[in-house]
Design a protein around this motif. Structure first.
Motif, mmCIF file in Angstrom:
data_model
loop_
_atom_site.group_PDB
_atom_site.id
_atom_site.type_symbol
_atom_site.label_atom_id
_atom_site.label_comp_id
_atom_site.label_asym_id
_atom_site.label_seq_id
_atom_site.Cartn_x
_atom_site.Cartn_y
_atom_site.Cartn_z
ATOM 1 N N UNK A 291 0.839 -1.202 0.000
ATOM 2 C CA UNK A 291 0.000 0.000 0.000
ATOM 3 C C UNK A 291 0.872 1.249 0.000
ATOM 4 N N UNK A 292 0.338 2.338 -0.504
ATOM 5 C CA UNK A 292 1.082 3.596 -0.564
ATOM 6 C C UNK A 292 0.197 4.747 -0.123
ATOM 7 N N UNK A 293 0.757 5.595 0.724
ATOM 8 C CA UNK A 293 0.084 6.821 1.143
ATOM 9 C C UNK A 293 1.172 7.823 1.504
ATOM 10 N N UNK A 294 1.077 9.050 1.032
ATOM 11 C CA UNK A 294 2.128 10.024 1.352
ATOM 12 C C UNK A 294 2.118 10.394 2.826
ATOM 13 N N UNK A 295 3.225 10.945 3.273
ATOM 14 C CA UNK A 295 3.295 11.531 4.607
ATOM 15 C C UNK A 295 2.353 12.735 4.632
ATOM 16 N N UNK A 296 1.260 12.617 5.367
ATOM 17 C CA UNK A 296 0.240 13.670 5.357
ATOM 18 C C UNK A 296 0.671 14.923 6.100
ATOM 19 N N UNK A 297 1.798 14.856 6.809
ATOM 20 C CA UNK A 297 2.365 16.046 7.454
ATOM 21 C C UNK A 297 3.696 16.429 6.804
ATOM 22 N N UNK A 298 3.758 16.254 5.501
ATOM 23 C CA UNK A 298 4.953 16.600 4.743
ATOM 24 C C UNK A 298 4.888 18.004 4.182
ATOM 25 N N UNK A 299 5.691 18.254 3.143
ATOM 26 C CA UNK A 299 5.862 19.603 2.610
ATOM 27 C C UNK A 299 4.546 20.247 2.185
ATOM 28 N N UNK A 300 3.660 19.496 1.541
ATOM 29 C CA UNK A 300 2.389 20.084 1.123
ATOM 30 C C UNK A 300 1.606 20.614 2.318
ATOM 31 N N UNK A 301 1.624 19.849 3.418
ATOM 32 C CA UNK A 301 0.913 20.277 4.625
ATOM 33 C C UNK A 301 1.586 21.501 5.231
ATOM 34 N N UNK A 302 2.931 21.541 5.227
ATOM 35 C CA UNK A 302 3.633 22.709 5.771
ATOM 36 C C UNK A 302 3.230 23.964 4.998
ATOM 37 N N UNK A 303 3.233 23.859 3.675
ATOM 38 C CA UNK A 303 2.915 25.027 2.848
ATOM 39 C C UNK A 303 1.469 25.483 3.045
ATOM 40 N N UNK A 304 0.551 24.547 3.260
ATOM 41 C CA UNK A 304 -0.858 24.898 3.433
ATOM 42 C C UNK A 304 -1.159 25.407 4.838
ATOM 43 N N UNK A 305 -0.403 24.948 5.824
ATOM 44 C CA UNK A 305 -0.713 25.253 7.229
ATOM 45 C C UNK A 305 -0.034 26.522 7.720
ATOM 46 N N UNK A 306 1.128 26.829 7.207
ATOM 47 C CA UNK A 306 1.854 28.010 7.680
ATOM 48 C C UNK A 306 1.014 29.284 7.646
ATOM 49 N N UNK A 307 0.262 29.571 6.571
ATOM 50 C CA UNK A 307 -0.541 30.805 6.581
ATOM 51 C C UNK A 307 -1.564 30.861 7.706
ATOM 52 N N UNK A 308 -1.988 29.724 8.227
ATOM 53 C CA UNK A 308 -2.996 29.708 9.291
ATOM 54 C C UNK A 308 -2.396 30.083 10.650
ATOM 55 N N UNK A 309 -1.103 29.874 10.831
ATOM 56 C CA UNK A 309 -0.495 30.187 12.132
ATOM 57 C C UNK A 309 0.313 31.480 12.096
ATOM 58 N N UNK A 310 0.680 31.959 10.925
ATOM 59 C CA UNK A 310 1.505 33.167 10.836
ATOM 60 C C UNK A 310 0.907 34.366 11.573
#
Length: 321
Positions: A136-155
């Motif tokens: 089975x394959x699933x990406x790391x859901x807390x990887x780079x895509x998540x960092x880029x999407x989440x940073x604006x919410x905490x800035x």
């Protein structure tokens, strides 16, 4: 682990009929952690851990639970998921996905010495190799895509100097992820959260590791960096402790030697591992969810680690001795 969904023994009386574990006898909420509702469960057949998943859906959970089963079948000391009468590892409880896994022996080692880090390094390398053929394959859901999407919410919640640090580090990691060095890194299923409280010891012997619910396909080096950033540091300063780092890396490399690309990527990956947990702790602090029992973590711990990894590059993997 936390408790967002309250569960009682009465709630389990009929629900447990689908599992070959007998009747539930005792249930105790686990307060540590922040993602799922977790309970120590005692039944007529023994002791287990019940997890009610708060963020992960029915479609995502087979990856984590099947990975645990895959590793257990290959001799890696991890909790074994318990299937119900229909062969399912996930069942609905109070409208949410839930699973039961075996409870490991031992206790967490919160003051690790080199001997404990050596055990962790050996086990982590064995785990990576054992999971390499997991289908089975699933990406790391807390990887780079998540960092880029989440940073604006905490800035908006950050002081200017911390906002700059966060933005600059995400830019740095985004650039690094586009390099040939990064593309050449070995990868496969990783634990991605192998902290001290997720590993059990009996004396100096590692008896198991658990909490695979951040697992995903990522670089093995990222998994190693996450582990080193927790097991091999001074908790007050975040600085790396040389003897513990050497013990963990030597043990890992004895099972799976490092590649040239991994040696050149070690410093950026230590920074990436620090960024991931600084950002997730910022998110959990400033965008919290309601919970019956919740133990929030201090974001400044990983801010210190990130600043140290930027200012004081660690020895490379090829010459860490």
């Amino acid at each position: 682990m936390a408790v967002f969904t309250a569960v009682t023994l009465d709630d389990l009386t009929q629900w447990m009929d689908q599992f070959p574990l007998g009747q539930p006898l005792a249930l105790k909420g686990i307060a540590s952690g922040i993602e799922n509702s977790n309970f120590f469960l005692t039944t007529e057949r023994g002791e287990y851990v019940l997890t009610v998943f708060e963020n992960l859906g029915f479609e995502q959970l087979p990856f984590y639970l099947q990975l645990m089963r895959h590793l257990a079948e290959r001799g890696i000391p991890v909790p074994a998921p318990v299937a119900n009468a229909r062969g399912e590892l996930v069942a609905a409880l109070q409208g949410k996905p839930a699973a039961i896994v075996s409870k490991l022996d031992g206790s967490s080692q919160m003051d690790p010495q080199p001997v404990h880090c050596f055990e962790v390094g050996t086990m982590l390398a064995r785990m990576h190799l054992a999971a390499h053929d997991f289908p089975l394959a699933q990406p790391n859901l807390r990887g780079l895509d998540w960092w880029q999407a989440t940073a604006p919410r905490v800035l908006p919640f950050l002081a200017p100097e911390n906002a700059r640090l966060l933005q600059d580090e995400i830019a740095y990691q985004s650039d690094f992820a586009g390099t040939d060095s990064y593309a050449g890194l070995a990868r496969g299923p990783v634990h991605a959260d192998l902290f001290r409280n997720n590993v059990m010891f009996v004396g100096e012997r590692l008896s198991g590791c658990f909490d695979f619910y951040f697992a995903g396909v990522d670089t093995w080096l990222f998994d190693l960096a996450v582990t080193v950033n927790d097991w091999c540091i001074d908790l007050e300063t975040g600085k790396l402790d040389g003897p513990r780092v050497r013990a963990l890396l030597d043990a890992y490399a004895a099972v799976r030697p490092f590649t040239r690309d991994e040696a050149s990527a070690w410093q950026p990956m230590l920074r990436a591992a620090a960024l991931r947990f600084w950002l997730s702790r910022l998110y959990d602090l400033h965008v919290p969810r309601a919970a019956e029992m919740l133990t929030p973590h201090d974001p400044t711990h990983f801010e210190r680690i990130l600043r140290d990894r930027i200012a004081n590059p660690a020895p490379g993997l090829a010459n860490h001795e």
